[in-house]
Scaffold this motif. Structure first.
Motif, PDB file in Angstrom:
ATOM      1  N   MET A   1       0.838  -1.212   0.000  1.00  0.00           N
ATOM      2  CA  MET A   1       0.000   0.000   0.000  1.00  0.00           C
ATOM      3  C   MET A   1       0.870   1.258   0.000  1.00  0.00           C
ATOM      4  O   MET A   1       1.453   1.632   1.006  1.00  0.00           O
ATOM      5  N   LYS A   2       0.960   1.897  -1.119  1.00  0.00           N
ATOM      6  CA  LYS A   2       1.798   3.087  -1.212  1.00  0.00           C
ATOM      7  C   LYS A   2       1.025   4.313  -0.743  1.00  0.00           C
ATOM      8  O   LYS A   2      -0.181   4.412  -0.938  1.00  0.00           O
ATOM      9  N   ILE A   3       1.718   5.246  -0.149  1.00  0.00           N
ATOM     10  CA  ILE A   3       1.025   6.466   0.264  1.00  0.00           C
ATOM     11  C   ILE A   3       0.999   7.447  -0.898  1.00  0.00           C
ATOM     12  O   ILE A   3       1.750   7.333  -1.862  1.00  0.00           O
ATOM     13  N   ILE A   4       0.068   8.400  -0.759  1.00  0.00           N
ATOM     14  CA  ILE A   4      -0.215   9.275  -1.891  1.00  0.00           C
ATOM     15  C   ILE A   4       1.001  10.103  -2.301  1.00  0.00           C
ATOM     16  O   ILE A   4       1.222  10.354  -3.482  1.00  0.00           O
ATOM     17  N   PHE A  28      -5.199   2.736  -7.442  1.00  0.00           N
ATOM     18  CA  PHE A  28      -6.022   1.524  -7.577  1.00  0.00           C
ATOM     19  C   PHE A  28      -5.268   0.419  -8.300  1.00  0.00           C
ATOM     20  O   PHE A  28      -5.283  -0.746  -7.894  1.00  0.00           O
ATOM     21  N   LEU A  29      -4.576   0.784  -9.375  1.00  0.00           N
ATOM     22  CA  LEU A  29      -3.828  -0.222 -10.132  1.00  0.00           C
ATOM     23  C   LEU A  29      -2.720  -0.830  -9.279  1.00  0.00           C
ATOM     24  O   LEU A  29      -2.481  -2.041  -9.328  1.00  0.00           O
ATOM     25  N   LEU A  30      -2.051   0.016  -8.496  1.00  0.00           N
ATOM     26  CA  LEU A  30      -0.944  -0.489  -7.682  1.00  0.00           C
ATOM     27  C   LEU A  30      -1.430  -1.419  -6.575  1.00  0.00           C
ATOM     28  O   LEU A  30      -0.790  -2.419  -6.253  1.00  0.00           O
ATOM     29  N   ASN A  31      -2.577  -1.100  -6.010  1.00  0.00           N
ATOM     30  CA  ASN A  31      -3.054  -1.881  -4.867  1.00  0.00           C
ATOM     31  C   ASN A  31      -3.891  -3.089  -5.273  1.00  0.00           C
ATOM     32  O   ASN A  31      -4.183  -3.934  -4.444  1.00  0.00           O
ATOM     33  N   ASN A  32      -4.296  -3.145  -6.527  1.00  0.00           N
ATOM     34  CA  ASN A  32      -5.137  -4.255  -6.978  1.00  0.00           C
ATOM     35  C   ASN A  32      -4.546  -4.865  -8.236  1.00  0.00           C
ATOM     36  O   ASN A  32      -4.818  -4.414  -9.342  1.00  0.00           O
ATOM     37  N   ASN A  33      -3.764  -5.886  -8.047  1.00  0.00           N
ATOM     38  CA  ASN A  33      -3.076  -6.497  -9.190  1.00  0.00           C
ATOM     39  C   ASN A  33      -4.006  -7.482  -9.898  1.00  0.00           C
ATOM     40  O   ASN A  33      -3.734  -8.670 -10.003  1.00  0.00           O
ATOM     41  N   ILE A  34      -5.122  -6.922 -10.390  1.00  0.00           N
ATOM     42  CA  ILE A  34      -6.129  -7.795 -10.991  1.00  0.00           C
ATOM     43  C   ILE A  34      -6.254  -7.571 -12.487  1.00  0.00           C
ATOM     44  O   ILE A  34      -7.154  -8.100 -13.124  1.00  0.00           O
ATOM     45  N   HIS A  35      -5.354  -6.762 -13.069  1.00  0.00           N
ATOM     46  CA  HIS A  35      -5.396  -6.496 -14.495  1.00  0.00           C
ATOM     47  C   HIS A  35      -6.795  -6.066 -14.924  1.00  0.00           C
ATOM     48  O   HIS A  35      -7.423  -6.699 -15.768  1.00  0.00           O
ATOM     49  N   PRO A  36      -7.277  -4.981 -14.339  1.00  0.00           N
ATOM     50  CA  PRO A  36      -8.676  -4.598 -14.553  1.00  0.00           C
ATOM     51  C   PRO A  36      -8.919  -3.979 -15.926  1.00  0.00           C
ATOM     52  O   PRO A  36      -8.009  -3.446 -16.559  1.00  0.00           O
ATOM     53  N   THR A  37     -10.164  -4.053 -16.342  1.00  0.00           N
ATOM     54  CA  THR A  37     -10.603  -3.325 -17.530  1.00  0.00           C
ATOM     55  C   THR A  37     -10.936  -1.886 -17.123  1.00  0.00           C
ATOM     56  O   THR A  37     -11.019  -1.566 -15.934  1.00  0.00           O
ATOM     57  N   VAL A  38     -11.140  -1.039 -18.112  1.00  0.00           N
ATOM     58  CA  VAL A  38     -11.559   0.334 -17.841  1.00  0.00           C
ATOM     59  C   VAL A  38     -12.811   0.333 -16.977  1.00  0.00           C
ATOM     60  O   VAL A  38     -12.919   1.078 -16.002  1.00  0.00           O
ATOM     61  N   ASP A  39     -13.734  -0.536 -17.331  1.00  0.00           N
ATOM     62  CA  ASP A  39     -15.004  -0.565 -16.620  1.00  0.00           C
ATOM     63  C   ASP A  39     -14.838  -0.942 -15.159  1.00  0.00           C
ATOM     64  O   ASP A  39     -15.501  -0.372 -14.293  1.00  0.00           O
ATOM     65  N   THR A  40     -13.957  -1.876 -14.884  1.00  0.00           N
ATOM     66  CA  THR A  40     -13.703  -2.275 -13.498  1.00  0.00           C
ATOM     67  C   THR A  40     -13.133  -1.120 -12.694  1.00  0.00           C
ATOM     68  O   THR A  40     -13.592  -0.823 -11.585  1.00  0.00           O
ATOM     69  N   VAL A  41     -12.147  -0.441 -13.251  1.00  0.00           N
ATOM     70  CA  VAL A  41     -11.559   0.709 -12.570  1.00  0.00           C
ATOM     71  C   VAL A  41     -12.643   1.749 -12.317  1.00  0.00           C
ATOM     72  O   VAL A  41     -12.776   2.290 -11.208  1.00  0.00           O
ATOM     73  N   TYR A  42     -13.430   2.009 -13.342  1.00  0.00           N
ATOM     74  CA  TYR A  42     -14.460   3.038 -13.222  1.00  0.00           C
ATOM     75  C   TYR A  42     -15.459   2.699 -12.116  1.00  0.00           C
ATOM     76  O   TYR A  42     -15.753   3.525 -11.251  1.00  0.00           O
ATOM     77  N   LYS A  43     -15.957   1.471 -12.138  1.00  0.00           N
ATOM     78  CA  LYS A  43     -16.993   1.105 -11.172  1.00  0.00           C
ATOM     79  C   LYS A  43     -16.481   1.153  -9.732  1.00  0.00           C
ATOM     80  O   LYS A  43     -17.195   1.584  -8.837  1.00  0.00           O
ATOM     81  N   LYS A  44     -15.246   0.698  -9.536  1.00  0.00           N
ATOM     82  CA  LYS A  44     -14.698   0.719  -8.173  1.00  0.00           C
ATOM     83  C   LYS A  44     -14.504   2.154  -7.679  1.00  0.00           C
ATOM     84  O   LYS A  44     -14.853   2.489  -6.561  1.00  0.00           O
ATOM     85  N   LEU A  45     -13.932   2.987  -8.525  1.00  0.00           N
ATOM     86  CA  LEU A  45     -13.583   4.336  -8.085  1.00  0.00           C
ATOM     87  C   LEU A  45     -14.783   5.268  -8.041  1.00  0.00           C
ATOM     88  O   LEU A  45     -14.777   6.256  -7.309  1.00  0.00           O
TER      89      LEU A  45
END
Ligand SMILES: [Mn+2]
Ligand SMILES: [Mn+2]
Ligand SMILES: [Zn+2]
Ligand SMILES: [Zn+2]
Lengths: 141, 141
Positions: A1-4, A28-45
């Motif tokens: 978990m990296k700080i801002i 989000f990408l750094l903390n979730n190594n799930i190779h997300p799609t654009v949609d996944t990133v969008y929905k989570k954030l």
DNA sequence: TTTCATAAATGTAATGATTACAAAATTAAA
DNA sequence: TTTAATTTTGTAATCATTACATTTATGAAA
């Protein structure tokens, strides 16, 4: 978990102005190594940032990619996935559960025939199959 | 250049009824090792078969793939390409001219870490870079 | 602080590839 | 020939991505 602070610094190092949206997307990408799609990133954030636009996610991920901060993983037709890990590794896609796994391989031992005098910029190794967990689930049926 | 009798026989061997369209599409793939998109196949064959529908090309290529007669090559986001060559080989995409090249590699020497107890069904090695021809063109400028 | 310019984010419309689906044509069997 | 099954066709629908105009935020100059 990296700080801002660190995330901001890494964006700056890549010549990217650290806006709030960019920080959160990269985080989000750094903390979730799930190779997300654009949609996944969008929905989570979108939960955290209600005003977030999907266009911003598209633009930001493309910007990150152009600045070589992240890579896209192109293992499945009809969906682009993103990866902030920058060590050399391959990707395995389980055709049953859909998850994508990282793996290491001996890339230094790879030899090619047919590419003499070609310039090689980026190598991707992709494997499709059944992951351990799905394999064991199948057994117990 | 395979003759139609042989093509028909190969379709039958893969449990595919050899309609005229299917024969011509498979023949095109065999005679043109260019890893074409659906649109390329369609445009080329539409000259010969004026009634050809793009839907037929989509359906046929998907059918071929399901019957393991051809493979899709997924080297570039936003376009699926097809390949009738069935020996193990990798694909190189020139980011300058867009052409896709086959190459051989020592797949038997590849070792993986992180995939213990996984079932590996299909391995793809993709490389992006600049092809020899484009490299030489660039020099002369 | 206000003004102004620039960059970034947003929302909606347009694009383009793929898929769904129903009708027409072809093929094979009865 | 009649009938049923398969294949092809054309059009409409879908879905991810991109284009673009508008709004918002940022930051420097006055
Ligand atoms: Mn990865
Ligand atoms: Mn090939
Ligand atoms: Zn799985
Ligand atoms: Zn080239």
């Amino acid at each position: 978990m990296k700080i801002i602070q660190n995330i901001s610094a890494e964006l700056l190092k890549a010549d990217i102005k650290p806006s709030w949206q960019r920080i959160k997307i990269y985080e989000f990408l750094l903390n979730n190594n799930i190779h997300p799609t654009v949609d996944t990133v969008y929905k989570k954030l979108a939960k955290e940032i209600p005003t977030l636009s999907k266009t911003t996610v598209y633009n930001t991920l493309k910007l990150f990619e152009e600045h070589h901060l992240i890579k896209n993983v192109n293992i499945e037709e009809n969906e682009i996935r993103y990866d902030a890990q920058n060590h050399i590794h391959g990707h395995f896609k389980c055709t049953q559960c859909g998850k994508i796994f990282d793996f290491k391989y001996n890339y230094k031992d790879l030899k090619y025939k047919g590419l003499d005098d070609f310039i090689l910029n980026q190598t991707d190794v992709m494997i499709k199959g059944i992951c351990k967990s799905c394999k064991e689930k199948n057994k117990s049926n």
